[in-house]
Design a protein around this motif. Structure first.
Motif, PDB file in Angstrom:
ATOM      1  N   PHE A   1       0.847  -1.207   0.000  1.00 43.09           N
ATOM      2  CA  PHE A   1       0.000   0.000   0.000  1.00 43.09           C
ATOM      3  C   PHE A   1       0.866   1.234   0.000  1.00 43.09           C
ATOM      4  N   ARG A   2       0.537   2.189  -0.908  1.00 41.66           N
ATOM      5  CA  ARG A   2       1.164   3.508  -0.932  1.00 41.66           C
ATOM      6  C   ARG A   2       0.148   4.524  -0.440  1.00 41.66           C
ATOM      7  N   GLU A   3       0.307   5.004   0.782  1.00 40.03           N
ATOM      8  CA  GLU A   3      -0.697   5.882   1.378  1.00 40.03           C
ATOM      9  C   GLU A   3      -0.776   7.235   0.682  1.00 40.03           C
ATOM     10  N   ASP A   4       0.323   7.702   0.136  1.00 33.28           N
ATOM     11  CA  ASP A   4       0.300   9.003  -0.527  1.00 33.28           C
ATOM     12  C   ASP A   4      -0.572   8.989  -1.772  1.00 33.28           C
ATOM     13  N   ARG A   5      -0.845   7.808  -2.325  1.00 29.94           N
ATOM     14  CA  ARG A   5      -1.655   7.713  -3.540  1.00 29.94           C
ATOM     15  C   ARG A   5      -3.140   7.483  -3.254  1.00 29.94           C
ATOM     16  N   CYS A   6      -3.489   7.095  -2.058  1.00 31.60           N
ATOM     17  CA  CYS A   6      -4.869   6.691  -1.756  1.00 31.60           C
ATOM     18  C   CYS A   6      -5.783   7.905  -1.658  1.00 31.60           C
ATOM     19  N   VAL A   7      -6.922   7.851  -2.372  1.00 42.07           N
ATOM     20  CA  VAL A   7      -7.895   8.936  -2.336  1.00 42.07           C
ATOM     21  C   VAL A   7      -9.180   8.509  -1.622  1.00 42.07           C
ATOM     22  N   GLN A   8      -9.174   7.336  -0.982  1.00 41.30           N
ATOM     23  CA  GLN A   8     -10.320   6.863  -0.204  1.00 41.30           C
ATOM     24  C   GLN A   8     -11.591   6.775  -1.049  1.00 41.30           C
ATOM     25  N   CYS A   9     -11.456   6.335  -2.293  1.00 37.37           N
ATOM     26  CA  CYS A   9     -12.624   6.246  -3.182  1.00 37.37           C
ATOM     27  C   CYS A   9     -13.548   5.095  -2.804  1.00 37.37           C
ATOM     28  N   GLY A  10     -13.029   4.100  -2.064  1.00 36.08           N
ATOM     29  CA  GLY A  10     -13.856   3.000  -1.589  1.00 36.08           C
ATOM     30  C   GLY A  10     -13.998   1.838  -2.549  1.00 36.08           C
ATOM     31  N   LEU A  11     -13.364   1.901  -3.723  1.00 29.63           N
ATOM     32  CA  LEU A  11     -13.488   0.805  -4.682  1.00 29.63           C
ATOM     33  C   LEU A  11     -12.954  -0.504  -4.103  1.00 29.63           C
ATOM     34  N   CYS A  12     -11.827  -0.434  -3.412  1.00 29.49           N
ATOM     35  CA  CYS A  12     -11.251  -1.660  -2.845  1.00 29.49           C
ATOM     36  C   CYS A  12     -12.162  -2.250  -1.773  1.00 29.49           C
ATOM     37  N   GLU A  13     -12.727  -1.393  -0.946  1.00 26.82           N
ATOM     38  CA  GLU A  13     -13.598  -1.847   0.140  1.00 26.82           C
ATOM     39  C   GLU A  13     -14.842  -2.524  -0.403  1.00 26.82           C
ATOM     40  N   ARG A  14     -15.425  -1.950  -1.463  1.00 30.17           N
ATOM     41  CA  ARG A  14     -16.643  -2.520  -2.034  1.00 30.17           C
ATOM     42  C   ARG A  14     -16.374  -3.781  -2.842  1.00 30.17           C
ATOM     43  N   THR A  15     -15.175  -3.891  -3.381  1.00 30.63           N
ATOM     44  CA  THR A  15     -14.855  -5.030  -4.238  1.00 30.63           C
ATOM     45  C   THR A  15     -14.425  -6.260  -3.453  1.00 30.63           C
ATOM     46  N   CYS A  16     -13.834  -6.090  -2.302  1.00 30.38           N
ATOM     47  CA  CYS A  16     -13.267  -7.215  -1.534  1.00 30.38           C
ATOM     48  C   CYS A  16     -14.334  -8.266  -1.230  1.00 30.38           C
ATOM     49  N   PRO A  17     -14.172  -9.502  -1.712  1.00 37.24           N
ATOM     50  CA  PRO A  17     -15.190 -10.533  -1.466  1.00 37.24           C
ATOM     51  C   PRO A  17     -15.213 -11.026  -0.031  1.00 37.24           C
ATOM     52  N   GLU A  18     -14.167 -10.740   0.715  1.00 33.76           N
ATOM     53  CA  GLU A  18     -14.080 -11.219   2.105  1.00 33.76           C
ATOM     54  C   GLU A  18     -14.384 -10.123   3.117  1.00 33.76           C
ATOM     55  N   ASP A  19     -14.749  -8.918   2.656  1.00 27.76           N
ATOM     56  CA  ASP A  19     -14.981  -7.775   3.560  1.00 27.76           C
ATOM     57  C   ASP A  19     -13.792  -7.557   4.488  1.00 27.76           C
ATOM     58  N   ALA A  20     -12.606  -7.662   3.919  1.00 28.71           N
ATOM     59  CA  ALA A  20     -11.391  -7.586   4.727  1.00 28.71           C
ATOM     60  C   ALA A  20     -10.792  -6.180   4.770  1.00 28.71           C
ATOM     61  N   ILE A  21     -11.386  -5.224   4.037  1.00 28.65           N
ATOM     62  CA  ILE A  21     -10.789  -3.890   3.904  1.00 28.65           C
ATOM     63  C   ILE A  21     -11.661  -2.839   4.558  1.00 28.65           C
ATOM     64  N   THR A  22     -11.023  -1.943   5.293  1.00 25.64           N
ATOM     65  CA  THR A  22     -11.706  -0.807   5.919  1.00 25.64           C
ATOM     66  C   THR A  22     -10.915   0.459   5.628  1.00 25.64           C
ATOM     67  N   LEU A  23     -11.603   1.506   5.230  1.00 23.83           N
ATOM     68  CA  LEU A  23     -10.951   2.791   4.981  1.00 23.83           C
ATOM     69  C   LEU A  23     -10.773   3.552   6.292  1.00 23.83           C
ATOM     70  N   ALA A  24      -9.666   4.269   6.403  1.00 26.36           N
ATOM     71  CA  ALA A  24      -9.384   5.056   7.607  1.00 26.36           C
ATOM     72  C   ALA A  24      -8.879   6.425   7.179  1.00 26.36           C
ATOM     73  N   PRO A  25      -9.768   7.428   7.073  1.00 25.11           N
ATOM     74  CA  PRO A  25      -9.321   8.758   6.645  1.00 25.11           C
ATOM     75  C   PRO A  25      -8.349   9.384   7.647  1.00 25.11           C
ATOM     76  N   ARG A  26      -7.218   9.803   7.157  1.00 29.28           N
ATOM     77  CA  ARG A  26      -6.207  10.419   8.010  1.00 29.28           C
ATOM     78  C   ARG A  26      -5.175  11.097   7.124  1.00 29.28           C
TER      79      ARG A  26
END
Length: 558
Positions: A452-477
């Motif tokens: 993961f490259r945090e400087d590139r993340c825009v918190q769009c949520g695509l990864c969270e919605r796509t994960c079939p295992e619900d293993a991803i959570t966004l953390a705005p910071r």
């Protein structure tokens, strides 16, 4: 666009400094324009009493067509209204679309719909240029109506609307206020919906979703700028003028102000209409260290402009919000103000240095002009996309801060943050990697890991919605370390699974075990040999099936 500055008193040394500051050339509009052509075809629609009352006063420059909407049946009718001749129909309006010079109205007609312009005998390429909507409720209820559409309602001031319509006959142009780079848009990927900030903010409904990208109708766009203000990547940007031109103007202005002996400058962004009028009204009481900057629309000023203005040496960046600003535009601006001040808190800097003020309101936000946040003003130019400009400004302010925290939480929905991965749930299927539009998430090649490259993340949520295992959570910071020294960090890693047949690594042991559990009750994997084949790579699995041909009955269980 108005580049004129409001007339302000300049009696002291700071006043002389302000005069010197405002000698810097004003920003030009730049960009391209959008053309409208109106021949004066006016559609009046609504209840009969209101429409007939208004049509008697239609100016001679307008060519009136009438749709009566009360007592309308399921099919389009041609009522006998003598003074209107063939220019009247009665029917149920379904959908109105378009803008000045190109309005089209679909009306109910039997089991389907019909284009009203065609029903009036106009040529296929012709449409209504103007619309006077006297209905209650009106057909369109946008925060900002399209040019050429007027909706006074059945009891409103139809005469004023008709005068305004008559002034819109001829050829007109306006700026194309925006630019769009689909390559850095995070609206969607692989059929998944991502960021919708611009659609939510647009007061004119000029933006629509087109698959994984957006499309902006330049004829509906009226330049409020909220789409650019809220865009996390700068994919949609304000172009009248581009932000780098505006910030170059601010940098030159602040430099002239300091050279002339001025101190503690406050930059006040305002539009050339309501903002300029309010500034003129305040002028007797306005501190002379307030430096006004005229912009096309107050909603176009956002995080990149405010933070860079502070980095360039302003003590405060304030935006004057007109009373007429649409709600979505105002809300977007206030959300961005809250985000900017949260970032300043993380820098251990005063969190009131980005502010707004209203015309006629108290002057608290500009009554005092605090000293600059950075003793040495930044010298960088605001080139690059929005995210790059914000990064430059934050790093300059970070270097000037006393004891900044390395990581600070941001409000929900902020376009900066972490991606937390539940290691117990993650199978490293890489579905998140496949949809990440900014390459913030990446796989490890032959190694089963997620980086993961945090400087590139825009918190769009695509990864969270796509994960079939619900293993991803966004953390705005905001992680200043990730901004200063961008690097990939491992979020999850496992030992690779090796094919028992050839030894080739593929997948992970956890993924294989999960497949065996889920398929264990399927009739095709009822015996141990079939379950063992799940451990094989694709090539070895084909060989095993051919070798054991006949061991699987395709009709079993049917």
């Amino acid at each position: 666009m108005s580049d004129a500055h409001a007339t302000l008193p300049a009696a002291t040394a700071d006043g002389a400094a302000r005069r010197a500051a405002l000698e810097a050339p004003a920003t030009a509009g730049g960009g391209t324009t959008v053309d409208y052509r109106s021949q004066g075809r006016l559609l009046l629609l609504g209840p009969e009493a209101a429409v007939l009352d208004a049509v008697a006063r239609v100016p001679a420059d307008l060519d009136a067509y009438v749709l009566l909407t009360d007592d309308a049946g399921p099919s389009l009718a041609h009522p006998d209204v003598g003074q209107l001749g063939g220019r009247v129909r009665r029917g149920q309006p379904r959908a109105l679309a378009g803008h000045l010079g190109e309005f089209r109205l679909a009306v109910a007609d039997g089991d389907g719909e019909r284009d009203l312009a065609v029903a009036f005998g106009l040529e296929p390429e012709q449409a209504f240029d103007l619309v006077l909507d006297l209905g209650d409720p009106p057909l369109l209820q946008r925060q900002l109506d399209p040019p050429g559409y007027f909706r006074p309602g059945p009891s409103g001031d139809a005469d004023a609307a008709l005068r305004a319509a008559a002034a819109l006959v001829g050829e007109f142009e306006k700026p194309r206020y925006f630019s769009y780079d689909p390559d850095i848009c995070v609206h969607g990927a692989r059929g998944q919906r991502g960021c919708t900030r611009c659609l939510d903010a647009c007061a004119t409904e000029a933006i629509r979703s087109v698959g994984e990208r957006i499309e902006v109708d330049p004829y509906l766009c009226q330049g409020c700028g909220s789409c650019a203000t809220t865009c996390p990547t700068g994919a949609i940007a304000y172009a009248w003028p581009p932000v780098e031109q505006l910030l170059e103007r601010v940098r030159e202005m602040l430099g002239r102000y300091r050279e002339a002996g001025g101190s503690d400058p406050l930059v006040l962004f305002h539009d050339g209409e309501a903002g300029a009028a309010a500034l003129a009204e305040w002028s007797p009481d306005l501190p002379e260290s307030v430096l006004p900057v005229t912009v096309e629309d107050a909603g176009s000023v956002g995080l990149d402009t405010w933070l860079t203005t502070l980095a360039y040496g302003a003590g405060r960046a304030v935006t004057l919000l007109p009373d007429t600003m649409p709600a979505s535009e105002r809300d977007t601006t206030l959300e961005q103000v809250a985000l900017g001040n949260a970032m300043l808190r993380g820098l251990d800097l005063p969190a009131d240095r980005i502010a707004t003020i209203a015309p006629g309101g108290r002057l608290d936000a500009i009554a005092e002009t605090p000293p600059p946040l950075a003793a040495e003003p930044a010298r960088f130019t605001a080139l690059g996309n929005k995210r790059e400009v914000v990064r430059k400004a934050l790093l300059h302010l970070h270097a000037a801060a006393g004891a900044p925290t390395q990581v600070t939480p941001l409000p929900a929905g902020a376009p900066y943050g972490d991606v937390e991965v539940d290691g117990d749930a993650c199978t490293l299927c890489m579905a998140c990697v496949s949809v990440c539009p900014t390459q913030a998430l990446n796989g490890g090649g032959e190694q089963p890991l997620l980086s993961f490259r945090e400087d590139r993340c825009v918190q769009c949520g695509l990864c969270e919605r796509t994960c079939p295992e619900d293993a991803i959570t966004l953390a705005p910071r905001l992680n200043f370390g990730a901004l200063a020294e961008p690097q990939a960090e491992t979020r999850h890693q496992e030992e690779p699974h090796h094919c028992p047949g050839c030894g080739k690594p593929f997948g992970t042991r956890k993924l294989i075990e999960r497949m065996q559990r889920r398929l264990g009750e399927h009739w095709m994997f009822g015996d141990a040999e079939a379950r063992r084949r799940l451990e094989l790579c694709e090539d070895c699995r084909v060989e095993a099936v051919l070798r054991d041909e006949g061991s699987i009955d395709p009709y079993r269980g049917k």
